[in-house]
Scaffold this motif. Structure first.
Motif, mmCIF file in Angstrom:
data_model
loop_
_atom_site.group_PDB
_atom_site.id
_atom_site.type_symbol
_atom_site.label_atom_id
_atom_site.label_comp_id
_atom_site.label_asym_id
_atom_site.label_seq_id
_atom_site.Cartn_x
_atom_site.Cartn_y
_atom_site.Cartn_z
ATOM 1 N N LEU A 11 0.824 -1.214 0.000
ATOM 2 C CA LEU A 11 0.000 0.000 0.000
ATOM 3 C C LEU A 11 0.862 1.270 0.000
ATOM 4 O O LEU A 11 0.350 2.379 0.110
ATOM 5 C CB LEU A 11 -0.938 0.013 1.219
ATOM 6 C CG LEU A 11 -2.003 -1.086 1.269
ATOM 7 C CD1 LEU A 11 -2.832 -0.970 2.538
ATOM 8 C CD2 LEU A 11 -2.907 -1.050 0.051
ATOM 9 N N GLY A 12 2.182 1.080 -0.130
ATOM 10 C CA GLY A 12 3.092 2.233 -0.180
ATOM 11 C C GLY A 12 3.034 3.090 1.067
ATOM 12 O O GLY A 12 3.108 4.309 1.005
ATOM 13 N N GLN A 13 2.901 2.456 2.232
ATOM 14 C CA GLN A 13 2.655 3.217 3.468
ATOM 15 C C GLN A 13 3.930 3.798 4.087
ATOM 16 O O GLN A 13 4.893 3.087 4.333
ATOM 17 C CB GLN A 13 1.980 2.301 4.512
ATOM 18 C CG GLN A 13 0.538 1.972 4.185
ATOM 19 C CD GLN A 13 -0.061 0.994 5.180
ATOM 20 O OE1 GLN A 13 0.638 0.265 5.867
ATOM 21 N NE2 GLN A 13 -1.387 0.974 5.256
ATOM 22 N N ASN A 14 3.913 5.097 4.313
ATOM 23 C CA ASN A 14 4.893 5.795 5.147
ATOM 24 C C ASN A 14 4.110 6.859 5.901
ATOM 25 O O ASN A 14 3.532 7.746 5.283
ATOM 26 C CB ASN A 14 5.998 6.446 4.303
ATOM 27 C CG ASN A 14 6.887 5.413 3.628
ATOM 28 O OD1 ASN A 14 6.603 5.000 2.509
ATOM 29 N ND2 ASN A 14 7.939 4.992 4.297
ATOM 30 N N ASN A 111 3.557 4.425 -4.324
ATOM 31 C CA ASN A 111 3.339 3.559 -5.487
ATOM 32 C C ASN A 111 2.059 3.892 -6.256
ATOM 33 O O ASN A 111 1.788 3.310 -7.295
ATOM 34 C CB ASN A 111 3.330 2.082 -5.061
ATOM 35 C CG ASN A 111 2.242 1.767 -4.045
ATOM 36 O OD1 ASN A 111 1.557 2.666 -3.562
ATOM 37 N ND2 ASN A 111 2.068 0.506 -3.718
ATOM 38 N N MET A 112 1.244 4.833 -5.732
ATOM 39 C CA MET A 112 -0.037 5.158 -6.377
ATOM 40 C C MET A 112 -0.181 6.648 -6.688
ATOM 41 O O MET A 112 -1.186 7.069 -7.234
ATOM 42 C CB MET A 112 -1.200 4.756 -5.449
ATOM 43 C CG MET A 112 -1.432 3.274 -5.320
ATOM 44 S SD MET A 112 -2.051 2.575 -6.846
ATOM 45 C CE MET A 112 -3.699 3.268 -6.877
ATOM 46 N N GLN A 138 6.844 11.872 -3.533
ATOM 47 C CA GLN A 138 8.291 11.773 -3.380
ATOM 48 C C GLN A 138 8.899 12.857 -4.264
ATOM 49 O O GLN A 138 8.350 13.248 -5.297
ATOM 50 C CB GLN A 138 8.807 10.375 -3.688
ATOM 51 C CG GLN A 138 8.661 9.873 -5.085
ATOM 52 C CD GLN A 138 9.087 8.419 -5.163
ATOM 53 O OE1 GLN A 138 8.299 7.520 -4.889
ATOM 54 N NE2 GLN A 138 10.310 8.170 -5.564
ATOM 55 N N LYS A 139 10.028 13.394 -3.837
ATOM 56 C CA LYS A 139 10.611 14.604 -4.441
ATOM 57 C C LYS A 139 10.811 14.464 -5.944
ATOM 58 O O LYS A 139 10.525 15.382 -6.709
ATOM 59 C CB LYS A 139 11.942 14.921 -3.738
ATOM 60 C CG LYS A 139 12.576 16.234 -4.156
ATOM 61 C CD LYS A 139 13.709 16.586 -3.207
ATOM 62 C CE LYS A 139 14.460 17.824 -3.641
ATOM 63 N NZ LYS A 139 15.569 17.517 -4.566
#
Length: 268
Positions: A11-14, A111-112, A138-139
């Motif tokens: 889920l691309g979690q941060n 990722n999304m 993301q940068k």
């Protein structure tokens, strides 16, 4: 803070944990008590709580992770203005009639992020239901969104984003502000819909098709892909006064929009 679970890579979690950054993000929205807020990927509700403290009319916190949904429902059970929605944001954007002039916040899953942004740009009805998008990427993705023509960062995303949105870069966010700590820096951007667009397409997906085709060989000249797009129709080249020996990053945003208008005229 009690950590409920390991972040899910799928889920691309941060999760954003830094209160100073959270407050800076909330301030961009200039929220008042009549506003409706949508938050994409509420996570542990850190940003949700900061938004709620400003007192908007409604907050729709979207979260796809079932364990986090349950955690959020418990955390905000005494808040009348917060509704936790257990659905995929792409499904919501595509199918729902959403409240006009909504302010959208999102620490987007890495990722999304581009897919979510594209779906918010390619809505059929324009101006859209949202007043402003305040999103974290993301940068390197943010750099592609705001890139100018003739640069190596210039991409499909630059063309799509600048078509309908006024974009502003606010600040970068260090990887130390997240749990788990990602390897990369993030960037907060805001997007306001352009009310009047001189390049108005009946079907926004035509611009998506044009950019995908022309950027598919970004190091090569556009002639082959352009001819594939227009089935060798030489009159289009003349009409657009376009040099087919250019590479995609050498074209201006406006030229991509003109190509999409011609494509729509001929094939849609």
């Amino acid at each position: 803070m009690k950590i409920l679970q390991k972040a899910k890579k799928s889920l691309g979690q941060n999760f954003l944990m830094d209160n100073n950054i959270i407050n800076k993000i909330v301030a961009i929205g200039s929220i008042d008590k009549n506003k409706t807020i949508m938050e994409i990927g509420a996570g542990y509700g850190n940003l949700t709580k900061a938004i709620a403290s400003v007192g908007p009319k409604n907050i729709f916190a979207i979260e796809k992770d079932k364990k986090l949904v349950s955690f959020l429902k418990n955390k905000f059970k005494n808040y009348n203005n917060i509704k936790i929605i257990d659905r995929d944001i792409l499904d919501i954007i595509e199918k729902n009639k959403l409240e006009q002039n909504t302010i959208v916040f999102g620490n987007l899953p890495y990722n999304m992020s581009t897919k979510i942004l594209a779906s918010l740009i390619l809505l059929k009805k324009w101006p859209p239901w949202y007043e402003i998008l305040i999103l974290m990427f993301q940068k390197e993705v943010a750099e592609r969104i705001i890139a100018k023509t003739q640069t190596k960062e210039f991409s499909r995303l630059s063309v799509l984003s600048n078509w309908r949105l006024e974009i502003k870069k606010h600040f970068n966010v260090s990887n130390n502000c997240f749990f788990p700590k990602p390897k990369i820096t993030s960037t907060v951007l805001s997007f306001k819909p352009k009310k009047n667009n001189q390049f108005n397409l009946k079907n926004p997906k035509n611009l998506e098709k044009v950019t995908r085709t022309l950027f598919s060989n970004r190091r090569k000249m556009i002639n082959k892909n352009f001819n594939k797009l227009f089935k060798q129709n030489k009159s289009v080249t003349k009409k657009l006064n376009i040099n087919l020996n250019q590479r995609p990053e050498e074209l201006s945003n406006e030229m991509f929009y003109k190509i999409a208008l011609q494509y729509e005229k001929l094939f849609d």
